[in-house]
Write a protein that holds these residues in place. Structure first.
Motif, PDB file in Angstrom:
ATOM      1  N   GLU A 134      -6.103   0.626   7.486  1.00 46.76           N
ATOM      2  CA  GLU A 134      -6.842  -0.296   6.616  1.00 46.76           C
ATOM      3  C   GLU A 134      -5.864  -1.214   5.882  1.00 46.76           C
ATOM      4  O   GLU A 134      -4.917  -0.713   5.265  1.00 46.76           O
ATOM      5  CB  GLU A 134      -7.597   0.458   5.523  1.00 46.76           C
ATOM      6  N   ASP A 135      -6.089  -2.520   5.919  1.00 45.46           N
ATOM      7  CA  ASP A 135      -5.408  -3.404   4.980  1.00 45.46           C
ATOM      8  C   ASP A 135      -6.326  -3.469   3.764  1.00 45.46           C
ATOM      9  O   ASP A 135      -7.289  -4.243   3.720  1.00 45.46           O
ATOM     10  CB  ASP A 135      -5.168  -4.790   5.579  1.00 45.46           C
ATOM     11  N   ALA A 136      -5.993  -2.595   2.791  1.00 45.47           N
ATOM     12  CA  ALA A 136      -6.825  -2.460   1.591  1.00 45.47           C
ATOM     13  C   ALA A 136      -6.164  -3.150   0.395  1.00 45.47           C
ATOM     14  O   ALA A 136      -6.434  -2.806  -0.754  1.00 45.47           O
ATOM     15  CB  ALA A 136      -7.064  -0.982   1.304  1.00 45.47           C
TER      16      ALA A 136
ATOM     17  N   GLY B   6      -2.184  -9.904  -9.697  1.00 48.97           N
ATOM     18  CA  GLY B   6      -3.573 -10.360  -9.787  1.00 48.97           C
ATOM     19  C   GLY B   6      -4.577  -9.473  -9.070  1.00 48.97           C
ATOM     20  O   GLY B   6      -5.777  -9.757  -9.083  1.00 48.97           O
ATOM     21  N   LYS B   7      -4.118  -8.403  -8.426  1.00 48.11           N
ATOM     22  CA  LYS B   7      -5.053  -7.531  -7.700  1.00 48.11           C
ATOM     23  C   LYS B   7      -5.922  -6.737  -8.692  1.00 48.11           C
ATOM     24  O   LYS B   7      -5.619  -6.664  -9.880  1.00 48.11           O
ATOM     25  CB  LYS B   7      -4.272  -6.561  -6.810  1.00 48.11           C
ATOM     26  N   ASN B   8      -6.967  -6.069  -8.189  1.00 50.40           N
ATOM     27  CA  ASN B   8      -7.832  -5.275  -9.084  1.00 50.40           C
ATOM     28  C   ASN B   8      -7.011  -4.258  -9.858  1.00 50.40           C
ATOM     29  O   ASN B   8      -7.304  -3.972 -11.020  1.00 50.40           O
ATOM     30  CB  ASN B   8      -8.907  -4.536  -8.283  1.00 50.40           C
TER      31      ASN B   8
ATOM     32  N   PHE C 261      -2.046  -0.630   0.346  1.00 51.11           N
ATOM     33  CA  PHE C 261      -2.491  -1.298  -0.874  1.00 51.11           C
ATOM     34  C   PHE C 261      -1.374  -2.183  -1.411  1.00 51.11           C
ATOM     35  O   PHE C 261      -0.190  -1.862  -1.262  1.00 51.11           O
ATOM     36  CB  PHE C 261      -2.863  -0.269  -1.951  1.00 51.11           C
ATOM     37  N   SER C 262      -1.781  -3.272  -2.060  1.00 53.45           N
ATOM     38  CA  SER C 262      -0.847  -4.114  -2.804  1.00 53.45           C
ATOM     39  C   SER C 262      -1.185  -3.982  -4.283  1.00 53.45           C
ATOM     40  O   SER C 262      -2.363  -3.921  -4.644  1.00 53.45           O
ATOM     41  CB  SER C 262      -1.022  -5.582  -2.394  1.00 53.45           C
ATOM     42  N   PHE C 263      -0.160  -3.919  -5.102  1.00 50.84           N
ATOM     43  CA  PHE C 263      -0.389  -3.951  -6.557  1.00 50.84           C
ATOM     44  C   PHE C 263       0.187  -5.245  -7.142  1.00 50.84           C
ATOM     45  O   PHE C 263       0.698  -5.266  -8.261  1.00 50.84           O
ATOM     46  CB  PHE C 263       0.232  -2.709  -7.229  1.00 50.84           C
TER      47      PHE C 263
ATOM     48  N   ASN D 205       6.007  -3.362  -2.112  1.00 48.11           N
ATOM     49  CA  ASN D 205       4.917  -4.350  -2.147  1.00 48.11           C
ATOM     50  C   ASN D 205       3.941  -4.050  -1.011  1.00 48.11           C
ATOM     51  O   ASN D 205       4.222  -3.190  -0.158  1.00 48.11           O
ATOM     52  CB  ASN D 205       5.476  -5.786  -2.030  1.00 48.11           C
ATOM     53  N   GLY D 206       2.847  -4.777  -0.974  1.00 51.83           N
ATOM     54  CA  GLY D 206       1.823  -4.522   0.041  1.00 51.83           C
ATOM     55  C   GLY D 206       2.266  -4.912   1.444  1.00 51.83           C
ATOM     56  O   GLY D 206       1.856  -4.296   2.426  1.00 51.83           O
ATOM     57  N   THR D 207       3.097  -5.952   1.533  1.00 51.90           N
ATOM     58  CA  THR D 207       3.600  -6.370   2.846  1.00 51.90           C
ATOM     59  C   THR D 207       4.451  -5.262   3.451  1.00 51.90           C
ATOM     60  O   THR D 207       4.321  -4.930   4.641  1.00 51.90           O
ATOM     61  CB  THR D 207       4.436  -7.665   2.696  1.00 51.90           C
ATOM     62  N   ASP D 208       5.318  -4.674   2.639  1.00 56.97           N
ATOM     63  CA  ASP D 208       6.132  -3.550   3.126  1.00 56.97           C
ATOM     64  C   ASP D 208       5.250  -2.347   3.460  1.00 56.97           C
ATOM     65  O   ASP D 208       5.547  -1.596   4.394  1.00 56.97           O
ATOM     66  CB  ASP D 208       7.169  -3.133   2.078  1.00 56.97           C
TER      67      ASP D 208
HETATM   68  C1  LIG Z   1      -5.040  -8.882   2.636  1.00 59.10           C
HETATM   69  C2  LIG Z   1      -3.636  -8.733   2.106  1.00 59.10           C
HETATM   70  N1  LIG Z   1      -2.732  -8.037   2.833  1.00 59.10           N
HETATM   71  C3  LIG Z   1      -1.479  -7.864   2.404  1.00 59.10           C
HETATM   72  C4  LIG Z   1      -1.045  -8.376   1.201  1.00 59.10           C
HETATM   73  C5  LIG Z   1       0.404  -8.239   0.822  1.00 59.10           C
HETATM   74  O1  LIG Z   1       0.632  -7.658  -0.412  1.00 59.10           O
HETATM   75  P1  LIG Z   1       1.909  -8.060  -1.295  1.00 59.10           P
HETATM   76  O2  LIG Z   1       1.670  -9.415  -1.857  1.00 59.10           O
HETATM   77  O3  LIG Z   1       1.953  -6.993  -2.347  1.00 59.10           O
HETATM   78  O4  LIG Z   1       3.096  -8.010  -0.392  1.00 59.10           O
HETATM   79  C6  LIG Z   1      -1.946  -9.071   0.400  1.00 59.10           C
HETATM   80  C7  LIG Z   1      -1.549  -9.564  -0.928  1.00 59.10           C
HETATM   81  O5  LIG Z   1      -1.418 -10.590  -1.359  1.00 59.10           O
HETATM   82  C8  LIG Z   1      -3.269  -9.280   0.874  1.00 59.10           C
HETATM   83  O6  LIG Z   1      -4.160  -9.968   0.142  1.00 59.10           O
END
Ligand SMILES: Cc1ncc(COP(=O)(O)O)c(C=O)c1O
Length: 377
Positions: free
Chosen positions: A159-161, A188-190, A183-185, A62-65
């Motif tokens: 970058e937090d993209a 609901g992301k693009n 990146f997060s997928f 995930n994007g957090t990881d």
């Molecule tokens: C700016 C930002 N950073 C990080 C994240 C974390 O991504 P994820 O939800 O996939 O862990 C998100 C997603 O919601 C986000 O919008």
């Protein structure tokens, strides 16, 4: 006026456009029974890196990881500071705290709502290990100015993209605008998976190899050699296969978002009580969200909801005021722009399939709410 319900994002409408290909991809992975570290993952890593214009990528859970493991790969730990913004989703701050480091918040610029580079230099100390600008709502941070300051101090920019797949500065895409990008997928992301998924992208192949090691139990040359204390944060092969179906559509979908954003902007252009989003010269937003500012945000939310229009607030509390971030020691009044935004912002529906007449309808509800007399004329 019609009271047809309008969601923030319509993933069913998107699925209808790509159903056959998604179903075939899912069936292909199930038939292969290759669910972890499969061919779909490595193919998607290559394809997404190429989309960004970067040399390498590592899929994660995930994007957090992606953020947490990228910071680990920089060697961030206790005693270190990471400079970032408070006007963001909680994950940006979490990733820093989870590594035992301290977030140092700086305010955002009042036009783009992204990191204000004029505040960066003063926040840098010998403890600063990484700088994380956030491309909020899909609009890239001022990377030219941020890279210039970071470069002088020899500090990498991550970058937090997560919201900015396909966003550009000077013709270069997010993913190549700093040293590395996350990146997060999230669905609901693009570019969204059918579950959680994320990715770290960089031109630095050795850095990506480190991220991969941390994401896969600190692995060495063979499966049961564990070189560093890692974790299990792998990109799922089913998600990778679905993302591979969607990636070729991303440019078109981003253009469709852009068209709808432009239509909102035209329809609300002469409504001074509403502050509209804009693009910095040389920047192209991925238009993940269309977020406006109004003095009576709760009132507008109630009106739109009564008309069947979903809304959201990104974000109602800046991170320096979140109890979860108390370790970083934030106080009210420290980040006036972020704090004001948290009281005024409201996101209205924006997705590629959103009908143009619905954009007009939503804009007219907004106009009627903020300037009823003018709207009646
Ligand atoms: C700016 C930002 N950073 C990080 C994240 C974390 O991504 P994820 O939800 O996939 O862990 C998100 C997603 O919601 C986000 O919008």
């Amino acid at each position: 006026m019609s009271t047809q319900t309008v969601p923030m994002v319509d993933l069913k409408a998107q699925y209808r456009r790509i159903r056959e290909d998604v179903d075939a991809a899912v069936a292909r992975v199930i038939a292969s029974t290759q669910f972890i570290n499969g061919a779909e993952c490595s193919a998607f890593e290559k394809e997404f890196a190429a989309f960004c214009g970067a040399r390498a990528a590592c899929g994660v859970a995930n994007g957090t990881d992606a953020l947490t493991l990228a910071l680990k790969a920089y060697g961030v730990g206790p005693g270190d500071d990471v400079v970032t913004v408070a006007n963001t989703f909680v994950a940006t701050g979490e990733a820093i705290l989870l590594n035992g480091a301290r977030p140092v918040w700086i305010d955002v610029d009042p036009v783009s709502y992204t990191m204000d580079p004029s505040r960066l230099e003063a926040a840098i100390t010998p403890r600063t290990r990484v700088i994380i600008p956030v491309h909020l709502y899909g609009h890239p941070a001022d990377m030219t100015a941020i890279n210039e300051i970071a470069g002088r101090h020899g500090i990498p920019v991550l970058e937090d993209a997560a919201q900015a797949h396909g966003a550009e500065v000077g013709g270069r895409r997010a993913g190549t605008l700093g040293h590395a990008a996350c990146f997060s997928f999230y669905p609901g992301k693009n570019l969204g998976a059918y579950g959680d998924a994320g990715m770290v992208v960089s031109n630095d192949e050795a850095f990506i190899a480190k991220v991969r090691q941390y994401a896969n139990h600190g692995g060495g040359a063979n499966k049961y050699e564990n070189v560093v204390p890692g974790t299990n944060s792998r990109l799922d092969n089913l998600q990778a296969a679905i993302l591979r179906v969607k990636l070729p559509h991303l440019e078109t979908w981003n253009e469709e978002r852009r068209g709808r954003a432009a239509a909102y902007t035209r329809a609300l252009a002469h409504t001074p009580a509403v502050v509209l989003p804009s693009e910095r010269a040389g920047a192209r937003s991925a238009w993940h969200l269309y977020t406006i500012r109004v003095p009576d945000r709760e009132g507008l939310q109630a009106r739109l909801n009564a008309e069947g229009v979903a809304t959201a607030v990104h974000y109602p509390r800046p991170l320096h005021l979140q109890p979860a971030m108390a370790l970083a020691g934030g106080k009210p009044g420290e980040l006036p722009v972020s704090e004001q935004l948290s009281r005024e912002v409201i996101s209205i529906p924006l997705y590629p399939e959103l009908p143009m007449e619905t954009v007009e309808r939503i804009a007219s509800v907004v106009r009627a709410f903020v300037a009823p007399a003018v709207a009646r004329v």
